[in-house]
Design an enzyme around this catalytic site. Structure first.
Site, PDB file in Angstrom:
ATOM      1  N   GLY A 188     -10.318   1.788  -1.873  1.00 51.72           N
ATOM      2  CA  GLY A 188      -8.892   1.766  -2.155  1.00 51.72           C
ATOM      3  C   GLY A 188      -8.109   1.085  -1.059  1.00 51.72           C
ATOM      4  O   GLY A 188      -8.592   0.141  -0.444  1.00 51.72           O
ATOM      5  N   GLU A 189      -6.861   1.515  -0.846  1.00 54.02           N
ATOM      6  CA  GLU A 189      -5.925   0.950   0.139  1.00 54.02           C
ATOM      7  C   GLU A 189      -5.391  -0.417  -0.277  1.00 54.02           C
ATOM      8  O   GLU A 189      -4.429  -0.907   0.300  1.00 54.02           O
ATOM      9  CB  GLU A 189      -6.580   0.794   1.534  1.00 54.02           C
ATOM     10  CG  GLU A 189      -7.052   2.079   2.169  1.00 54.02           C
ATOM     11  CD  GLU A 189      -7.692   1.835   3.540  1.00 54.02           C
ATOM     12  OE1 GLU A 189      -7.701   0.688   4.026  1.00 54.02           O
ATOM     13  OE2 GLU A 189      -8.183   2.807   4.130  1.00 54.02           O
ATOM     14  N   GLY A 190      -6.071  -1.071  -1.238  1.00 49.13           N
ATOM     15  CA  GLY A 190      -5.782  -2.455  -1.581  1.00 49.13           C
ATOM     16  C   GLY A 190      -6.877  -3.399  -1.109  1.00 49.13           C
ATOM     17  O   GLY A 190      -6.722  -4.624  -1.200  1.00 49.13           O
ATOM     18  N   THR A 232       0.861  -1.178   0.000  1.00 51.18           N
ATOM     19  CA  THR A 232       0.000   0.000   0.000  1.00 51.18           C
ATOM     20  C   THR A 232       0.899   1.229   0.000  1.00 51.18           C
ATOM     21  O   THR A 232       1.591   1.523   0.987  1.00 51.18           O
ATOM     22  CB  THR A 232      -0.950  -0.020   1.213  1.00 51.18           C
ATOM     23  OG1 THR A 232      -1.816  -1.156   1.073  1.00 51.18           O
ATOM     24  CG2 THR A 232      -1.808   1.232   1.263  1.00 51.18           C
TER      25      THR A 232
END
Lengths: 340, 340
Positions: free
Chosen positions: A306-308, A50
């Site tokens: 998001g963030e992964g 990230t």
């Protein structure tokens, strides 16, 4: 990737105790991982990087969150309180956080932090280049190095993640520049803008596209990424290139990660064979963009964080596909009659 | 289910360090499980019951696999060689196999087998009723009992699974009978029929619908299920009713399990609040049917295997949603600024 290896994978899959191809995309995943890894299907251990960076364009009022939140969220990642921490644990995926361009001082040392700040946030793309070409290259090389390090440490597949207040603005500008789309059709709510604020965001993206129109006309990927991108996006571009270089499957997260994919694809189209698209984001234009790049997303969960987070869930599906490939009985082993 | 509890769940979810609602359906899952479980989100430990039964209609040539495969696959389940075994292990879901109507002798004892054969396969629905009403009721009660036993054993949520050569024919007939659809629009390839064989399957389903047309006109769910259903479908109908009775989330697998859901829904519409739809099957009419019952599937993986394979993957998503709800930091805890 030697995609002819997929046929060999399907020969094995078609011998397992199920109607041929009845596990659909799970089999497709297994076959492609087999081709990428040249004869095995072994996506785990897996790691998500990230990557965090700030965006000068935030001063134009394109996000409902203050810029400080990028830094605060990085600390939240290190304290394991964020969604990406929870989902990585759930999917048994390793998580590393990369400061590639968060505004302000370096962070205190932490076992899960890679402190490689290239500059303290990007320039405001509405009035200047996001970064110098050298900085952009440095971020790309960092991404490649992260892939290399992962491989050395025994990691078998990668996922992309990002944190950066303002980065849907940067990503949207990149889509417009690379895919010939208009800001009107591609600009969405990001972290939660209302309609009026989206109109403002469109104007800012237009301003940036106008300012950098000469660069966009050249279609030089490095120049466009330097002008409109983000440090975290450039780093993920490198990570995707690195995954291909080191023959690792890479799971692309959502809207921002797909922008990094597009940058990597423009630099080297062959990387596409290594990429899996985790989910269809709720961010407005993601569906259209995925269609444009010929990608099928695995999950449809209306996520837009998001963030992964999407990559973490999708890596679990890669592992499920691998377990199917490796652990099911064949018709012969199980004494089950195969179909007509 | 007291769905007003979802608001309370969302109050908590909106305090977690992410833009509100940015985890989309994952948050929706958590909120509904919170309402079902009346104040907590705890789907694990989870269990799938894979219920097996044979279908007399197989003698009409509606499947590419011989009837014996039902029995062979049950043995494969007990030997842990099938897809459902692999995916249950991957998702850490407990699996029990139920012989509710496999043709022939009972199976040897096995720790994961529930031997409760009600009859040795159904009648051929093209020329007779599938089963007597008493047999159908017995299968439903068995399903309810399975839910009750699971609850007593500490199981917190359930998934449906099935095995029965010929059961897409039975399910398709049920959809036509309950949802006023035509065999032409709902009949698919099942385990792998070619176009000519699908045309034949349509004719057999039409014959069954004609034969039982008086029963269908009454819209009596029990009579329709007895006439056109399968023993495993009736058992899953009971399992779904039982999940609601014992306040457990239940994940519906694919095409055949959705037929059981429709039967349960016709008996008691309130069960819908307890049901989660795991995936959109590649079987032709599943999309249309899910839309008709107002369900959104979580996974889009073109799977069409059954056994509970979609439910196994989706139960993992329930657990991911639970971990988000239970383990993320709040804005206050993490010292992160919340949005404007």
């Amino acid at each position: 990737v030697d995609l002819s290896l997929k046929e060999k994978a399907y020969e094995h899959l078609d011998n397992l105790t199920k109607p041929p191809r009845s596990l659909g995309k799970l089999e497709e995943i297994a076959a492609r991982v087999f081709a990428i890894q040249e004869g095995k299907v072994e996506p785990y251990p897996a790691r998500i990087y990230t990557c965090a960076g700030d965006h000068g364009v935030v001063q134009e009022g394109v996000s409902p969150y203050p810029q400080e939140v990028t830094r605060q969220m990085v600390l939240n990642f290190l304290n394991e309180g964020a969604a990406i921490n929870v989902l990585c644990k759930t999917s048994q995926v390793d998580l590393k956080v990369v400061d590639v361009g968060v505004k302000g001082e370096p962070f205190p040392q932490h076992k899960n932090l890679i402190q490689q700040k290239i500059r303290s946030g990007t320039g405001n793309i509405a009035i200047e280049k996001a970064m110098r070409k050298e900085e952009c290259l440095k971020a790309i090389f960092l991404g490649i190095e992260l892939a290399s390090n992962a491989q050395k440490q025994g990691i078998k597949s990668l996922g992309t993640g990002e944190m950066g207040i303002g980065n849907t603005t940067s990503s949207t500008a990149l889509y417009c520049a690379f895919l010939n789309l208009s800001p009107e059709e591609t600009t969405g709510a990001g972290a939660g803008l209302d309609n009026q604020a989206i109109q403002h965001k469109i104007q800012i993206i237009k301003k940036a596209l106008n300012l950098h129109s000469k660069t966009i006309k050249t279609q030089d990927p490095l120049e466009i990424l330097s002008s409109l991108g983000g440090l975290e996006i450039a780093c993920l571009t490198g990570l995707i290139l690195g995954a291909a270089l080191y023959k690792m499957p890479i799971v692309i997260d959502g809207f921002i990660s797909t922008a990094a994919f597009v940058c990597a694809y423009k630099l080297e189209p062959k990387i596409k064979d290594y990429a899996f698209f985790s989910h269809l984001s709720a961010e407005k234009a993601h569906k259209q963009i995925l269609e444009k790049v010929g990608a099928f997303p695995l999950l449809h969960l209306d996520m837009r964080l998001g963030e992964g987070t999407g990559a973490a869930l999708a890596l679990f599906l890669l592992q499920a596909a691998a377990n199917i490939f490796n652990n099911m009985a064949t018709f012969e082993q199980a004494g089950v009659a195969s179909g007509k």
